[in-house]
Design an enzyme around this catalytic site. Structure first.
Site, PDB file in Angstrom:
ATOM      1  N   TYR A 141       0.775  -1.023   0.125  1.00 35.82           N
ATOM      2  CA  TYR A 141      -0.126  -0.045   0.277  1.00 35.82           C
ATOM      3  C   TYR A 141       0.645   1.364   0.096  1.00 35.82           C
ATOM      4  O   TYR A 141       0.676   2.712  -0.685  1.00 35.82           O
ATOM      5  CB  TYR A 141      -1.093   0.168   1.500  1.00 35.82           C
ATOM      6  N   LYS A 188       3.987 -14.911   2.412  1.00 39.74           N
ATOM      7  CA  LYS A 188       3.846 -15.352   1.029  1.00 39.74           C
ATOM      8  C   LYS A 188       5.061 -15.740   1.089  1.00 39.74           C
ATOM      9  O   LYS A 188       6.020 -15.858  -0.243  1.00 39.74           O
ATOM     10  CB  LYS A 188       3.526 -15.092   0.451  1.00 39.74           C
ATOM     11  N   ASP A 220      -2.547 -18.601   0.357  1.00 38.12           N
ATOM     12  CA  ASP A 220      -3.903 -18.982  -0.320  1.00 38.12           C
ATOM     13  C   ASP A 220      -3.933 -19.571   0.094  1.00 38.12           C
ATOM     14  O   ASP A 220      -5.685 -20.067   0.412  1.00 38.12           O
ATOM     15  CB  ASP A 220      -3.198 -18.942  -1.798  1.00 38.12           C
ATOM     16  N   ASP A 244      -6.349  -7.714   4.179  1.00 37.94           N
ATOM     17  CA  ASP A 244      -7.330  -6.041   3.105  1.00 37.94           C
ATOM     18  C   ASP A 244      -8.222  -7.174   3.344  1.00 37.94           C
ATOM     19  O   ASP A 244      -9.754  -7.499   3.171  1.00 37.94           O
ATOM     20  CB  ASP A 244      -7.085  -5.654   2.612  1.00 37.94           C
ATOM     21  N   ASP A 248     -12.323  -9.149   4.712  1.00 35.81           N
ATOM     22  CA  ASP A 248     -13.834  -9.178   3.281  1.00 35.81           C
ATOM     23  C   ASP A 248     -13.608 -10.820   3.782  1.00 35.81           C
ATOM     24  O   ASP A 248     -15.092 -10.968   4.312  1.00 35.81           O
ATOM     25  CB  ASP A 248     -13.265  -8.418   2.444  1.00 35.81           C
TER      26      ASP A 248
HETATM   27  C1  IPM Z   1     -10.175  -1.289   4.044  1.00 36.10           C
HETATM   28  C2  IPM Z   1     -10.835  -0.688   2.933  1.00 36.10           C
HETATM   29  C3  IPM Z   1      -9.494   0.267   2.596  1.00 36.10           C
HETATM   30  C4  IPM Z   1      -7.827  -0.407   2.120  1.00 36.10           C
HETATM   31  C5  IPM Z   1      -9.379   0.793   1.450  1.00 36.10           C
HETATM   32  C6  IPM Z   1     -10.461   2.160   1.165  1.00 36.10           C
HETATM   33  C7  IPM Z   1      -8.306   1.989   0.826  1.00 36.10           C
HETATM   34  O1  IPM Z   1     -10.942  -1.683   2.226  1.00 36.10           O
HETATM   35  O2  IPM Z   1      -9.800  -0.509   5.558  1.00 36.10           O
HETATM   36  O3  IPM Z   1     -10.483  -2.574   4.481  1.00 36.10           O
HETATM   37  O4  IPM Z   1      -7.803  -1.278   1.518  1.00 36.10           O
HETATM   38  O5  IPM Z   1      -7.272  -0.587   3.277  1.00 36.10           O
HETATM   39 MN    MN Z   2     -10.887  -3.669   2.712  1.00 33.41          MN
END
Ligand code: IPM
Ligand code: MN
Length: 365
Positions: A141, A188, A220, A244, A248
């Site tokens: 990032y 990884k 993975d 990240d 999710d």
């Molecule tokens: C999160 C979001 C952010 C990230 C984005 C919006 C930049 O997806 O906080 O997980 O990738 O960190």
């Molecule tokens: Mn995110």
């Protein structure tokens, strides 16, 4: 006076932060802690007003606060135009860096009453409880990026230095010591040099925590194992981008992304935000789930102000509302009665009311 800066951001951000602020105000009144709220712009809203996704004024406000409560940033106009140089997400990345928030903590718990809302089978989920430690101010990032060959080649670099790995790993080991003493470090290392350094350092540090069982896992495989058998995980330590993506995916373990809070901490200020994004498709319709932001406010009470009892009461109030059967659209199932599917404002009101009932009861006892 306890100062909190509120950054509502974009999309559903203002709708969901509104209710987290209401909850904090109510806690402030009932426990006699006067919170002082200040508001700042971030993301697309800030670009519209000032041209900058993180105006100086916002940063100064955050730096002089004990905690920051953030909604979400992002707007579809940027997604469809990758050539735009100024983007809402830059505001979020810059604030994380500027406040030194290198540890992102994302707790994933299954609310038993929501087990049916997940796309995974109940027997796989029941009892799952994971605490993610995602590195937040380094890795791909923040590495060098750019274009070459007249723009026909692009690159992003992933770089980690020893001190960056050590400080986040330290937090994760400490987290593991307070829980089941089991730590999965996700990398990884079969491909990436930065992951080999990561693994080397975590291995070295494990000598300092002999009681913690350390399991190294490739990302993975970790993605697959999270869905296959989430109960095998307790504390998960990982880098910025892997964290990240994995968090999710892990949101399905809790039933919905609409329920996941997060805390970003470093050494001074803490920032608290839901894991979900700005959801522009449902913004302004009073259907967003404010629970992830309310639960982020609970983390704020706990971590930034050490108000354990207050945090606990907020979490329980959310649970009470779920137990009573109320749902927002994202967590409703086909069996949910229409009358129990509430809007953002109505569910926020229910949480406040549940909190009031709880606090009145505890006074009597
Ligand atoms: C999160 C979001 C952010 C990230 C984005 C919006 C930049 O997806 O906080 O997980 O990738 O960190
Ligand atoms: Mn995110």
């Amino acid at each position: 006076m306890h100062k909190i800066t509120v950054l509502q951001g974009d999309g559903i951000g203002p709708e969901v932060t509104k209710w987290a602020v209401e909850v904090l105000k109510y806690i402030g009144e009932r426990f006699d802690h006067p919170f002082e709220f200040d508001y700042g712009l971030i993301g697309h809203a800030a670009i519209e007003a000032t041209g900058d996704p993180l105006p100086e004024d916002t940063l100064v406000k955050c730096q002089s606060s004990k905690a920051v409560l953030l909604g979400a940033v992002g707007h579809p106009m940027y997604d469809n135009d990758p050539s735009l140089k100024v983007r809402p997400e830059q505001g979020l990345l810059r604030i994380r860096k500027a406040l030194g928030l290198y540890t992102n903590i994302r707790p994933i718990k299954i609310f038993d009453e929501l087990i049916e809302a997940s796309s995974l089978k109940p027997e796989i989920l029941s009892g799952a409880d994971i605490l993610f430690f995602r590195e937040l101010t380094g890795g791909i990032y923040f590495g060098e990026r750019g274009r070459k060959d007249d723009g026909h080649t692009a690159f992003d670099t992933k770089q980690y230095s020893r001190y960056e790995v050590e400080r986040i790993a330290e937090k994760a080991f400490q987290g593991a010591m307070k829980r089941d003493k089991k730590l999965h470090s996700v990398d990884k290392a079969n491909v990436l040099e930065s992951s080999r350094l990561w693994r080397e350092i975590v291995q070295e540090m494990s000598a300092k925590y002999p009681e913690v069982e350390v399991i190294h896992m490739f990302v993975d495989n970790a993605a697959m194992q999270l869905i296959k058998n989430p109960k095998q995980f307790d504390v998960v330590l990982t880098g910025n981008m892997f964290g990240d993506i994995l968090t999710d995916a892990a949101s399905q373990i809790s039933g919905s992304l609409g329920l996941l809070p997060s805390a970003s901490v470093g050494d001074v200020v803490g920032l608290f935000e839901p894991v979900h994004g700005s959801a522009p498709d449902i913004a302004g319709q009073n259907v967003a789930n404010p629970m992830a932001t309310i639960l982020s406010a609970a983390l704020l009470l706990d971590i930034s102000f050490d108000m354990k009892e207050e945090a606990e009461q907020v979490i329980k109030a959310v649970d009470d509302v779920l137990l009573a059967g109320f749902r927002t659209r994202d967590i409703a199932s086909e069996e949910t009665a229409k009358s129990l599917v509430l809007g953002t404002n109505e569910i926020g009101q229910e949480v406040l009311q549940a909190l009031e009932v709880r606090l009145n009861q505890s006074v009597v006892i």
